[in-house]
Scaffold this active site. Structure first.
Site, mmCIF file in Angstrom:
data_model
loop_
_atom_site.group_PDB
_atom_site.id
_atom_site.type_symbol
_atom_site.label_atom_id
_atom_site.label_comp_id
_atom_site.label_asym_id
_atom_site.label_seq_id
_atom_site.Cartn_x
_atom_site.Cartn_y
_atom_site.Cartn_z
ATOM 1 N N GLY B 17 62.937 52.334 82.509
ATOM 2 C CA GLY B 17 62.156 52.618 81.314
ATOM 3 C C GLY B 17 62.254 54.065 80.874
ATOM 4 N N PHE B 20 57.589 57.628 77.714
ATOM 5 C CA PHE B 20 57.056 58.932 78.093
ATOM 6 C C PHE B 20 57.059 59.130 79.605
ATOM 7 C CE2 PHE B 20 55.324 58.652 73.804
ATOM 8 C CZ PHE B 20 55.602 59.917 73.346
ATOM 9 N N VAL B 85 66.717 44.871 83.312
ATOM 10 C CA VAL B 85 66.444 44.576 84.716
ATOM 11 C C VAL B 85 65.859 43.170 84.817
ATOM 12 C CG1 VAL B 85 65.044 45.207 86.709
ATOM 13 C CG2 VAL B 85 66.120 46.983 85.309
ATOM 14 N N GLU B 176 44.831 54.510 61.933
ATOM 15 C CA GLU B 176 45.954 55.190 61.294
ATOM 16 C C GLU B 176 46.651 54.280 60.288
ATOM 17 O OE1 GLU B 176 46.694 58.268 65.014
ATOM 18 O OE2 GLU B 176 47.786 56.383 64.951
ATOM 19 N N ASP B 313 51.862 52.988 81.043
ATOM 20 C CA ASP B 313 51.028 51.867 80.596
ATOM 21 C C ASP B 313 51.056 50.684 81.556
ATOM 22 O OD1 ASP B 313 50.633 53.448 78.426
ATOM 23 O OD2 ASP B 313 51.375 52.029 76.933
ATOM 24 N N ALA B 329 50.174 58.451 75.876
ATOM 25 C CA ALA B 329 51.338 59.246 76.260
ATOM 26 C C ALA B 329 51.015 60.341 77.285
ATOM 27 C CB ALA B 329 51.989 59.837 75.011
#
Lengths: 451, 451
Positions: B17, B20, B85, B176, B313, B329
């Site tokens: 991955g 972040f 994976v 947002e 996460d 993040a």
């Protein structure tokens, strides 16, 4: 915002296509006493001359696109309609969309061209062309996936095929693609891989004629070829492609035939008219040329239909020197402006002299800081040609939209050798409004107009 | 560039991955005496906090993406691998890809989360979420198609449904999105349409709890709600969504149940762990929480497997105050850096104290020049909060890449109310290397490693 219809309804102009031709026609009609409807399948104008920069990860699609609505938002007499045209009814003076018909007094058809495989349509799967945003994203994914796959490939021969790029067609698009891929492989990506050496990449540019950039003066073709070779591109002129299969290009050079194993084959060899040409031929009886383009009269109208005009890449205008005008943006732009002008003059009872294309020259970029420019009276090459190319493109981009950041992005990339838009993603095939998943769920109450 | 293997092979760290967590771990290991392999399905790192700006046509995907290879090109001990994976073999210490296995000494799993419909997976079709570039492009297409369809719709009720946007979830993403759509409808697009008045657009933000932005201090929630209302957003707290069908959201407020007809329903309500959590549970027996997150030890390793770490996460780290750390993040970043540090220390025979998250605060943007910032010791709102938000995001974007043009683009857009990336296009579902059309044509000669 409604135009008054009290006495006489205003003259209705329908434009199909928001490319250079259609958009310039619409803009030139902004002050005329007409109502304009611009119909396009997409909600944006695409600056096609820079599409190769999207394909090579240098710019994003939005950098070279302008929303049609925002370009035309100040033209109060103009309406933009997102939709596909299925047919034209010249007797009823209507344009037929999937669920409605739009009446017109004057029709301008500017639906452009798409790439052509000279009848070998099965080549498209293996050698994609470059006409739409989706094409560019697909090409970008292929190019960057090839390096990724090479990095993971352990078999030397297969790795070589992943690192071989064949570009078919030595016109401006082919030259620009080859130059950009060479810069990617030999400069930008140099430090990024651990198992492969990207300087082993082979980039072949294949051209059937005896020189690349055939529309340019021979000395500029020579310069371009020399520059491409210095960048590392293998330029092969007098080379015919006789077959393209999965990962194999078969070429013929004189009497010798050979096969090239390449995982990435890109098509930059030819275009044909969009299907709207056929629609026009069937509905109006107008003649098409071999590339499917509509043969137009000296005022860009079609025979027997003085209120239907065809402009841009879809038109075959041969009244100037017997040869059709080339399918480039300046031709489409001048044709769009001419027709807009003609419509306005006609409404006042005036006529115009036949269309006359003013050729301001040809441009092609070869690589970083290298271009060739043929202005007819003057030929530029090298760095100054590149500066000239940059300014011309920046000027035309800015015409429709404030693409300040594109210029900053260019300068930045040219300084840093960066390729920031290197995303491997896949677009679906071109999207119409009806393709939106929730669109069909509404069974529109609007009745189809009887035609 | 090869790390010497003469005496002892260097310690192999595999990171799954490139978000972040994974990317910060890789960067922090650049100087450590280890070999690093970073595996990701995508060839780019995505700056997810700004994804809503892609979904609303303000930025392009490439503006918030950084190619993993270029971010890590200077880390000579690090190799990037594009691949998926399928499994993990903790006994053999191998990560299993589709056609090979990668050995590891230490494994860091950082595959993140995806949106969750709380078991109502059939809602996804009607209410897409926002986690990937493809999600953002699909959301962008939906939003702009809705205005286009409204422009062509003649039935008043249906037009109203096209002009109704429902956002489910009042967390930062929902806030947002609502603010950005309000600016689109009431400012940016105002002059672009002829048949509709975009100021009639209804934007509903639904939140189940009694206030929006629940992680923030109550007074900031209040400010945010007030600001959204001033922008024109209909904020509905204590509102439960009980059903989502094609174009209909059913909501429950207290005892009253009602249906909202909306063509555009956007999901910002919840996330669950990526499927790699299950893979880990099956292969190592580690416990998962209800959201599918991996319960980690105080050093972020998993029980019984001191050389497997889970960060970001995907991890449930509850050693600090009993509650799992939030999926943001800064948590992922600090966890990645901690694990990298721990690996380096362990190789020298040292240990580290347990992981301890330093919360520097929360941020959310509400609209143009409006934000709320909760730094714990200080709360900001309004214009200064927005300036702070802008600098923080610019700082983190610049960390991985030189996104100078993003900042210029922002400032430009905030001055001009422009939305340049308003393209209606459709991405396919997330792309893997194997999805490339020419990839399968190579039957790779690389033998799968026996495990």
């Amino acid at each position: 915002m409604e135009i008054s219809r009290e006495n006489q309804p205003p003259h209705q102009v329908v434009i199909i296509g928001g490319g250079f031709g259609g958009l310039h026609a619409a803009k030139a009609l902004a002050k005329a006493p007409v109502n304009v409807t611009l119909i396009d399948k997409r909600n944006f104008h695409l600056f096609q001359p820079l599409l190769y920069q999207v394909a090579t990860g240098n710019l994003s699609p939005a950098d070279i696109s302008s929303p049609l609505r925002s370009v035309l938002s100040k033209s109060q007499n103009t309406q933009v309609l997102l939709g596909s045209v299925n047919d034209i009814d010249p007797q009823g003076q209507k344009v037929i969309l999937e669920n409605e018909a739009i009446p017109y007094d004057t029709l301008i058809v500017a639906t452009g061209a798409k790439h052509s495989y000279f009848g070998k349509d099965d080549w498209e799967e293996f050698a994609p062309g470059l006409k739409t945003v989706e094409d560019a994203i697909a090409m970008r994914s292929r190019i960057f996936t090839a390096f990724e796959a090479a990095e993971r490939e352990t078999d030397a021969e297969k790795r070589r095929a992943w690192l071989t790029f064949v570009i078919v067609g030595g016109g401006p698009t082919g030259v620009e693609l080859a130059g950009a891929i060479a810069e990617l492989a030999y400069q930008t990506l140099k430090a990024d891989f651990r198992n492969i050496d990207t300087s082993e990449t082979r980039i072949l540019l294949l051209e059937g004629l005896d020189r690349i950039l055939p529309p340019f003066a021979p000395e500029l073709s020579q310069t371009a070829e020399k520059s491409l070779k210095e960048l590392g591109v293998l330029v092969q002129t007098k080379t015919l492609v006789t077959n393209i299969e999965n990962d194999i290009v078969t070429i013929k050079q004189g009497d010798s035939v050979r096969e090239i194993a390449a995982k990435t084959i890109l098509w930059a060899a030819g275009v044909k008219a969009s299907p709207m040409g056929k629609v026009l031929a069937e509905s109006t009886g107008v003649e098409l040329d071999r590339a499917g383009r509509v043969i137009v009269e000296s005022d860009l109208s079609i025979k027997g239909h003085g209120n239907i005009f065809v402009i841009g890449d879809l038109a075959n205008f041969s009244h100037q020197d017997g040869k059709p005008l080339p399918g480039v943006a300046p031709v489409a732009k001048q044709e769009g402006e001419y027709v807009a002008n003609l419509i306005a003059e006609k409404l006042q009872g005036n006529t115009l002299s036949p269309f006359n294309y003013k050729n301001h020259g040809s441009l092609a970029i070869i690589g970083q800081k290298l271009a060739v420019v043929d202005l007819g009276f003057m030929k530029l090459k090298g760095f100054f040609a590149w500066i000239f190319w940059l300014f011309v493109h920046a000027y035309f981009l800015i015409e429709f939209d404030n693409k300040l950041k594109v210029i900053i992005q260019w300068v930045w990339n040219y300084i840093t050798h960066n390729r920031s838009a290197r995303l491997i993603t896949v677009y679906e095939s071109p999207t119409k409004l009806e393709d939106n998943p929730s669109y069909y769920s509404s069974t529109s109450s609007r009745q189809p107009v009887k035609v």
